[in-house]
Design an enzyme around this catalytic site. Structure first.
Site, PDB file in Angstrom:
ATOM      1  CD  GLU A 161      -0.038  -5.010   5.875  1.00 18.84           C
ATOM      2  OE1 GLU A 161       0.061  -5.720   4.846  1.00 18.84           O
ATOM      3  OE2 GLU A 161      -0.260  -3.792   5.836  1.00 18.84           O
ATOM      4  CG  HIS A 210      -3.184  -3.237   3.870  1.00 19.88           C
ATOM      5  ND1 HIS A 210      -2.035  -2.542   4.155  1.00 19.88           N
ATOM      6  CD2 HIS A 210      -4.068  -2.334   3.403  1.00 19.88           C
ATOM      7  CE1 HIS A 210      -2.218  -1.263   3.879  1.00 19.88           C
ATOM      8  NE2 HIS A 210      -3.442  -1.101   3.417  1.00 19.88           N
ATOM      9  CB  CYS A 267      -0.990  -0.039   1.160  1.00 20.70           C
ATOM     10  SG  CYS A 267      -2.338   1.129   0.978  1.00 20.70           S
TER      11      CYS A 267
END
Lengths: 295, 198
Positions: free
Chosen positions: B172, B170, B79
């Site tokens: 994560e 994302h 991002c």
């Protein structure tokens, strides 16, 4: 597969991306640009900053949509705005305008003294204030995707934010160390949803980020809150009520990132000019305490 | 074990650290320029690219990051991290680190109310990846050596050019570590290649 909007992951994830950052109150496009230039991760578009709300008295409401629009057009970072506690229509209006985050805020005069918004009903994420884990858990239960301490807004006095951050974190540690058979009683005592305590017990932390807010006036204040475990910092009146807002804003951003680099904090705190004049909390009339709004 | 840093100026740092450790590499939280030296690879996390840029500029970190890229050490941007890596950012006069040959548009899927998640199929990595897009950028144009690894709605959202891996969404924020495992493999290969050099 189709796109799913407004999920918990998308709403909470947005707040995760703000971590380690500073969210600044602004009242117009010019201030918003100063904030962005200084490195703010988001701005909160307001009609008046909390200290002016305090000074003006009367009923404080959602900002004029024109101001919110102006700020949204001025910057590329996310724009937040405040709705009154329980004011369904103010929240829906801000959502319809495409605001990135709504603060259901005790800084404004509550519209409902009994019920907070059912925030899970909205696509836009919400941040809410909390003084303890019970309050934090009830807000998450209603769908808040981000928390912040209530502190005592517009006072430039960090003492209440410190109290609230320590309180929530101490209670999270306690819940984390509890055995499963103790959690239902704790849920009853805290007035917290049981399932949420199970989740905190499993994760060892809150399932959403918790920022510091309400009284941050200097770079050292911001660093202190990070030291105490805040995920990031809201600065309301502190920046644009100081003598040199651009310099002040940059210093608070740096102190938040490098909160344990004390030499650096000393360096950036030099000759910052006069911070906002604060208020001693004990001098506040009980009815002027914003943190007691909401439950 | 390879050492992978996470640039920790602002953003989702803890999540990347968790993913790096989960796939068997050492994770290092990087706040200072001198920490870059000991690393084999670097993750540029999600967050606000404007904020990260201000903080990079103030401590002379920009030069060190470009040097890191110049010696061919792998970098993975998610991002905001993708925006930092891109050679060109639309509506912006100059890029940030500017080492990956892609043109990126910020907030290209809309504001937060338009943020979404979906299951994405990734070339060389796998199917059904839970992709969380938050005010996400996308790759508008990619250079000849850029390998496109995923597209969504006709937009490039994951791509690799040599040591650089850029991602719009994302990974994560999920428990799925397949993209991180892919990156760690890139880092291991880069370390082996460097060791093989005379």
């Amino acid at each position: 597969m189709t796109n799913q909007t407004g999920t918990d992951r998308v709403k909470r994830g947005m707040a995760e991306m703000q971590k380690g950052g500073v969210i600044m109150d602004v009242i117009n496009a010019e201030q918003a640009r100063i904030a962005e230039e200084a490195g703010a991760v988001a701005v909160m578009a307001l009609e008046r900053v909390p200290s002016d709300i305090r000074a003006a008295g009367g009923v404080a409401r959602m900002a004029d949509p024109r101001i919110v629009e102006e700020v949204m057009a001025a910057v590329s970072i996310p724009v937040m705005a405040k709705a009154r506690i329980g004011h369904i229509v103010e929240a829906r209006v801000l959502e319809a305008m495409g605001v990135d985050y709504i603060d259901e805020s005790e800084v404004l005069t509550p519209a409902d003294e009994e019920y907070h918004l059912l925030k899970s009903n909205y696509k836009v994420p919400f941040v809410c204030g909390c003084r303890d884990l019970g309050e934090a858990a009830r807000r998450i239960g209603e769908g808040a995707a981000m928390l912040r301490t209530k502190g005592e807004p517009g006072t430039g006095n960090i003492v209440e934010a410190v109290r609230h951050m320590r309180q929530v974190n101490a209670q999270v540690r306690k819940v984390t160390n509890m055995t499963p058979d103790e959690l239902m009683t704790e849920a009853k005592i805290l007035g917290a949803p049981y399932e949420l305590l199970l989740e905190i017990n499993r994760l060892g932390r809150l399932p959403v980020v918790n920022f510091a807010a309400g009284g941050v006036a200097t770079p050292a204040d911001a660093a202190l809150m990070m030291e105490l475990g805040a995920d990031g910092v809201f600065v309301g009146s502190g920046i644009f009520k100081s003598e040199n807002p651009a310099k002040f804003a940059k210093a608070i951003v740096e102190a938040t990132t490098h909160y344990q680099d004390y030499k650096l904090i000393a360096e950036i705190s030099k000759e910052l000019g006069i911070p906002m004049k604060g208020i001693e909390i004990s001098r506040l009339n009980p009815q002027d305490r914003m943190q007691d709004r909401g439950w | 074990m390879v050492k992978i840093g996470v640039l920790a100026l602002q953003g989702a740092i803890r999540e990347h650290v968790g993913a790096i450790e989960a796939v068997g590499a050492d994770a290092i939280i990087v706040k200072r320029v001198e920490q870059l030296e000991e690393l084999d690879g670097l993750v540029l996390p999600g967050g606000e690219s404007t904020t990260m840029r201000r903080l990079i500029d103030r401590y002379g970190m920009m030069e060190a990051l470009r040097e890191f890229a110049a010696v061919g050490k792998p970098m993975f941007g998610t991002c905001a991290g993708l925006i930092l890596l891109a050679r060109e950012v639309i509506d912006q006069a100059t890029p940030h680190i500017g080492v990956m040959n892609v043109v990126v548009e910020r907030n290209s899927f809309g504001r937060q109310v338009d943020s979404f998640e979906m299951a994405l199929s990734l070339k060389n990595i796998g199917e059904n990846f839970p992709a969380v897009f938050i005010r996400a950028p996308h790759i508008v144009a990619a250079g000849p050596n850029v390998e496109v690894l995923a597209e969504h709605e006709g937009r490039i959202v994951l791509a690799r050019e040599g040591p650089f891996l850029g991602c719009s969404f994302h990974p994560e924020l999920t428990d799925d570590t397949r993209i991180m495992a892919y990156f760690v493999k890139m880092v291991r290969q880069s370390v082996l290649t460097t060791l093989a050099k005379p």
